[in-house]
Enzyme design. Sequence first.
Site, PDB file in Angstrom:
ATOM      1  N   HIS A   8       0.826  -1.211   0.000  1.00 46.03           N
ATOM      2  CA  HIS A   8       0.000   0.000   0.000  1.00 46.03           C
ATOM      3  C   HIS A   8       0.858   1.258   0.000  1.00 46.03           C
ATOM      4  O   HIS A   8       0.504   2.269  -0.609  1.00 46.03           O
ATOM      5  CB  HIS A   8      -0.931   0.005   1.213  1.00 46.03           C
ATOM      6  N   VAL A  13       1.287   4.265  -3.406  1.00 45.67           N
ATOM      7  CA  VAL A  13       0.859   5.657  -3.199  1.00 45.67           C
ATOM      8  C   VAL A  13       2.108   6.488  -2.927  1.00 45.67           C
ATOM      9  O   VAL A  13       2.759   6.327  -1.901  1.00 45.67           O
ATOM     10  CB  VAL A  13      -0.125   5.767  -2.011  1.00 45.67           C
ATOM     11  N   GLY A  44       4.992   6.179  -3.994  1.00 40.14           N
ATOM     12  CA  GLY A  44       6.231   5.407  -3.978  1.00 40.14           C
ATOM     13  C   GLY A  44       6.556   4.885  -2.590  1.00 40.14           C
ATOM     14  O   GLY A  44       5.860   5.159  -1.609  1.00 40.14           O
ATOM     15  N   ASP A  57       7.970   5.310   0.333  1.00 36.71           N
ATOM     16  CA  ASP A  57       8.558   6.404   1.126  1.00 36.71           C
ATOM     17  C   ASP A  57       8.030   6.473   2.548  1.00 36.71           C
ATOM     18  O   ASP A  57       8.222   7.478   3.242  1.00 36.71           O
ATOM     19  CB  ASP A  57       8.324   7.743   0.426  1.00 36.71           C
ATOM     20  N   SER A 100       5.155   6.941   3.617  1.00 35.12           N
ATOM     21  CA  SER A 100       4.096   7.933   3.842  1.00 35.12           C
ATOM     22  C   SER A 100       2.890   7.305   4.531  1.00 35.12           C
ATOM     23  O   SER A 100       2.107   7.997   5.178  1.00 35.12           O
ATOM     24  CB  SER A 100       3.673   8.578   2.519  1.00 35.12           C
ATOM     25  N   PRO A 131      -5.007  -0.761  -5.936  1.00 39.63           N
ATOM     26  CA  PRO A 131      -5.830  -1.816  -6.536  1.00 39.63           C
ATOM     27  C   PRO A 131      -6.924  -2.220  -5.555  1.00 39.63           C
ATOM     28  O   PRO A 131      -6.692  -2.288  -4.346  1.00 39.63           O
ATOM     29  CB  PRO A 131      -4.828  -2.955  -6.757  1.00 39.63           C
ATOM     30  N   THR A 161      -1.596 -15.364  -0.116  1.00 44.76           N
ATOM     31  CA  THR A 161      -1.472 -16.693   0.463  1.00 44.76           C
ATOM     32  C   THR A 161      -1.399 -16.623   1.992  1.00 44.76           C
ATOM     33  O   THR A 161      -1.611 -17.626   2.673  1.00 44.76           O
ATOM     34  CB  THR A 161      -0.233 -17.424  -0.091  1.00 44.76           C
ATOM     35  N   ASP A 217      -6.598 -17.401   1.839  1.00 44.59           N
ATOM     36  CA  ASP A 217      -6.093 -18.670   1.304  1.00 44.59           C
ATOM     37  C   ASP A 217      -6.627 -19.778   2.202  1.00 44.59           C
ATOM     38  O   ASP A 217      -5.975 -20.193   3.158  1.00 44.59           O
ATOM     39  CB  ASP A 217      -4.566 -18.661   1.283  1.00 44.59           C
TER      40      ASP A 217
END
Length: 358
Positions: free
Chosen positions: A98, A102, A104, A106, A108, A190, A221, A274
Amino acid sequence: MSSMKLSQLHNFLINYTAISYSYFHCLSMGSFFIHTPTLLFVLSIAMGAAALVQGQGTRVGFYSRTCPQAESIVQKTVISHFQSNPAIAPGLLRMHFHDCFVRGCDASILINGSSTEKTTGPNRLLNGYDVIDDAKTQLEAACPGVVSCADILALATRDSVVLTKGLTWKVPTGRKDGRVSLASEVNNLPGPRDSIEVQKQKFADKGLTDQDLVTLVGGHTIGTSACQFFKYRLYNFSTTTANGADPSMDAAFVTQLQALCPADGDGSRRIALDTGSQNTFDTSFFTNLKNGRGVLESDQKLWTDASTKTFVQRFLGVRGLSGLNFNLEFGRSMVKMSNIGVKTGTDGEIRRVCTAIN
């Protein structure tokens, strides 16, 4: 050139032998001559691949002189927390993903505030924030102002996968921490309802391939999802199935999930992504997709869409296809992902605490 780059170049050229072979010309003595433009082309791609793995400003062993115990401190911290709460493993893996998607990689996602990335639905309930804070405290005591929170997260993610019986990989470090975190930008992540085309585009926008997409989603998984993110698939989804569920789902699996996630039940209840192997990093996630037992709609579509199904089959070792080792490919895709939008130099900072900019 570093030994890592040489190794990557060697492996790359081996993988591309079939491509470049058509440009070889056999001489009378049985030796081969490589067409010069072709060799330069292949070498340029190889160098580009090596640069991508290393990242802009990142390299394996970045702290070997400035804080040689950095990776060990992170590893011991992750192990300590994992022993009391195994849920930190999938939590840290999702957190790193995540974060990188967003702004890169970094860190954040770690910043506190009323409207930061951390406050949003996908991030608010992630396990593992305390692991990063703990590791940072120890690193500041050992090497003040040296190790970034972004690197701590990248290292902790690798260590978490290893603790769930996945293979290790070398993590390039040298990232700086970002100074901006906006909740509004998390919409770019996504999502569980994304079509394959949308998923592919979101990954491509970050420089990742379709194979990277299938590989990284395979991280499901380990870990769980809340009923609210997939319950819509179980009720009134389709008129073509007797139970009204998503027709791509196994009927027995639908019944099992309906018992766990009633139509009027608690949407926050956690369900394994999974089934039968939620705590072990293995290929059973892909087996479940093949059997119509993917929990998230976006996951199941990796099997129902022909463009991604082949990669799932290759991870499962389907006869007639060139096999892929999931654990090895996961490490490679993670290195690529962990170099998305890396900040170096004056583009970022080394936070004193991971929850706030300096």
